[in-house]
Design an enzyme around this catalytic site. Structure first.
Site, PDB file in Angstrom:
ATOM      1  N   CYS A   1       1.537   1.308  -2.233  1.00 49.11           N
ATOM      2  CA  CYS A   1       1.553   0.235  -1.102  1.00 49.11           C
ATOM      3  C   CYS A   1       1.594  -1.309  -1.706  1.00 49.11           C
ATOM      4  O   CYS A   1       2.354  -2.131  -1.520  1.00 49.11           O
ATOM      5  CB  CYS A   1       0.233   0.353  -0.364  1.00 49.11           C
ATOM      6  SG  CYS A   1       0.244   1.989   0.655  1.00 49.11           S
TER       7      CYS A   1
ATOM      8  N   ARG B   1       4.076  -3.750  -0.001  1.00 51.99           N
ATOM      9  CA  ARG B   1       4.814  -3.356   1.072  1.00 51.99           C
ATOM     10  C   ARG B   1       4.220  -2.911   2.497  1.00 51.99           C
ATOM     11  O   ARG B   1       4.917  -2.742   3.470  1.00 51.99           O
ATOM     12  CB  ARG B   1       6.002  -2.131   0.550  1.00 51.99           C
ATOM     13  CG  ARG B   1       5.217  -0.871   0.357  1.00 51.99           C
ATOM     14  CD  ARG B   1       6.099   0.241   0.062  1.00 51.99           C
ATOM     15  NE  ARG B   1       5.289   1.509   0.080  1.00 51.99           N
ATOM     16  CZ  ARG B   1       4.823   2.097   0.935  1.00 51.99           C
ATOM     17  NH1 ARG B   1       5.399   1.953   2.146  1.00 51.99           N
ATOM     18  NH2 ARG B   1       4.354   3.352   1.007  1.00 51.99           N
TER      19      ARG B   1
ATOM     20  N   ASN C   1      -7.546  -3.551  -1.800  1.00 56.60           N
ATOM     21  CA  ASN C   1      -6.261  -4.426  -2.459  1.00 56.60           C
ATOM     22  C   ASN C   1      -6.812  -5.580  -2.819  1.00 56.60           C
ATOM     23  O   ASN C   1      -6.261  -6.267  -4.063  1.00 56.60           O
ATOM     24  CB  ASN C   1      -5.318  -4.163  -1.786  1.00 56.60           C
ATOM     25  CG  ASN C   1      -4.664  -2.833  -1.308  1.00 56.60           C
ATOM     26  OD1 ASN C   1      -4.193  -2.536  -0.086  1.00 56.60           O
ATOM     27  ND2 ASN C   1      -4.714  -2.082  -2.505  1.00 56.60           N
TER      28      ASN C   1
ATOM     29  N   ILE D   1      -3.056  -1.523  11.944  1.00 62.91           N
ATOM     30  CA  ILE D   1      -4.418  -1.165  12.220  1.00 62.91           C
ATOM     31  C   ILE D   1      -4.226   0.254  13.021  1.00 62.91           C
ATOM     32  O   ILE D   1      -3.364   0.230  14.146  1.00 62.91           O
ATOM     33  CB  ILE D   1      -5.112  -2.020  12.997  1.00 62.91           C
ATOM     34  CG1 ILE D   1      -5.608  -3.341  12.166  1.00 62.91           C
ATOM     35  CG2 ILE D   1      -6.400  -1.419  13.531  1.00 62.91           C
ATOM     36  CD1 ILE D   1      -6.152  -4.513  13.093  1.00 62.91           C
ATOM     37  N   TYR D   2      -4.474   1.180  12.413  1.00 58.30           N
ATOM     38  CA  TYR D   2      -4.459   2.602  13.232  1.00 58.30           C
ATOM     39  C   TYR D   2      -5.227   2.359  14.683  1.00 58.30           C
ATOM     40  O   TYR D   2      -6.443   1.791  14.609  1.00 58.30           O
ATOM     41  CB  TYR D   2      -4.862   3.684  12.304  1.00 58.30           C
ATOM     42  CG  TYR D   2      -3.898   3.894  11.254  1.00 58.30           C
ATOM     43  CD1 TYR D   2      -2.629   4.495  11.495  1.00 58.30           C
ATOM     44  CD2 TYR D   2      -4.254   3.392  10.191  1.00 58.30           C
ATOM     45  CE1 TYR D   2      -1.716   4.621  10.409  1.00 58.30           C
ATOM     46  CE2 TYR D   2      -3.089   3.703   8.932  1.00 58.30           C
ATOM     47  CZ  TYR D   2      -2.175   4.103   9.123  1.00 58.30           C
ATOM     48  OH  TYR D   2      -1.204   4.401   8.177  1.00 58.30           O
TER      49      TYR D   2
END
Length: 198
Positions: free
Chosen positions: A72, A92, A103, A134-135
């Site tokens: 990612c 990405r 991160n 956001i899930y």
């Protein structure tokens, strides 16, 4: 560890003949890059040589079949100008609740590490993010997160003394062994149980 869900629950990886068993993630991130390529960048940083090619690129499509996930946070570009180290990192895809915090601190760590190795001072770190998401299963936790007050903590982040890049590449130490966080004093808010989605 961060990628256990990918290592142990992603069906495509479970069926992959390159998987070596439980918790095996395969050739991901730095493990997907030739060691000599990483060493060249670190050596130039260590010797304070900015050849406009101080790039660590984890995006290696030829290695995707050999790992449990694609990177990612995929590229880091270091510049060293007039005694200052700046870093531009490209991502990405960003799981805002499970990945972004990790991160962001890893980018800061890499920039400070480059400054320490080169004998320069740390400058800016630019984090370029695409496909931020956001899930749906995280929405209740997001509401709790946004309702919290900011806690002002006076901390100092220090990279330990490292004189040569081989101290990073010729060891099994985890990144957390290379820095200290002073002044934190266990000031934190309760964990919000965001579940990593593979």
């Amino acid at each position: 560890p961060t990628w256990n869900v990918n290592a142990n629950e992603t069906q495509a990886w479970l069926n992959n003949p390159h998987r070596k068993g439980h918790d095996h993630v395969g050739a991901i991130y730095g493990a997907a890059v030739r060691k000599e390529d990483i060493n060249k960048v670190l050596s130039n940083i260590n010797n304070n040589i900015d050849d406009r090619g101080l790039i660590l690129n984890w995006w290696q499509p030829s290695q995707f079949d050999y790992g449990c996930l694609r990177p990612c946070l995929s590229q880091h570009n270091v510049t060293m100008i007039d005694g200052v180290v700046d870093l531009v990192s490209t991502q990405r895809s960003v799981d805002m609740m499970c990945g972004n915090n990790f991160n962001a601190i890893s980018i800061y760590f890499l920039g400070m590490l480059a400054a320490k190795l080169s004998g320069n001072v740390g400058g800016s770190a630019l984090h370029v993010m695409s496909h931020c998401h956001i899930y749906e299963t995280h929405l209740d936790g997001v509401e709790e997160y946004l309702a919290r007050s900011v806690v002002d903590i006076d901390t100092t982040f220090k990279i330990l003394d490292i004189e040569h890049y081989s101290e990073l590449t010729e060891t099994d130490l985890h990144a957390k062994e290379y820095f200290s966080l002073e002044g934190y004093n266990n000031t934190f808010q309760p964990k919000i149980g965001f579940k990593l989605i593979a």
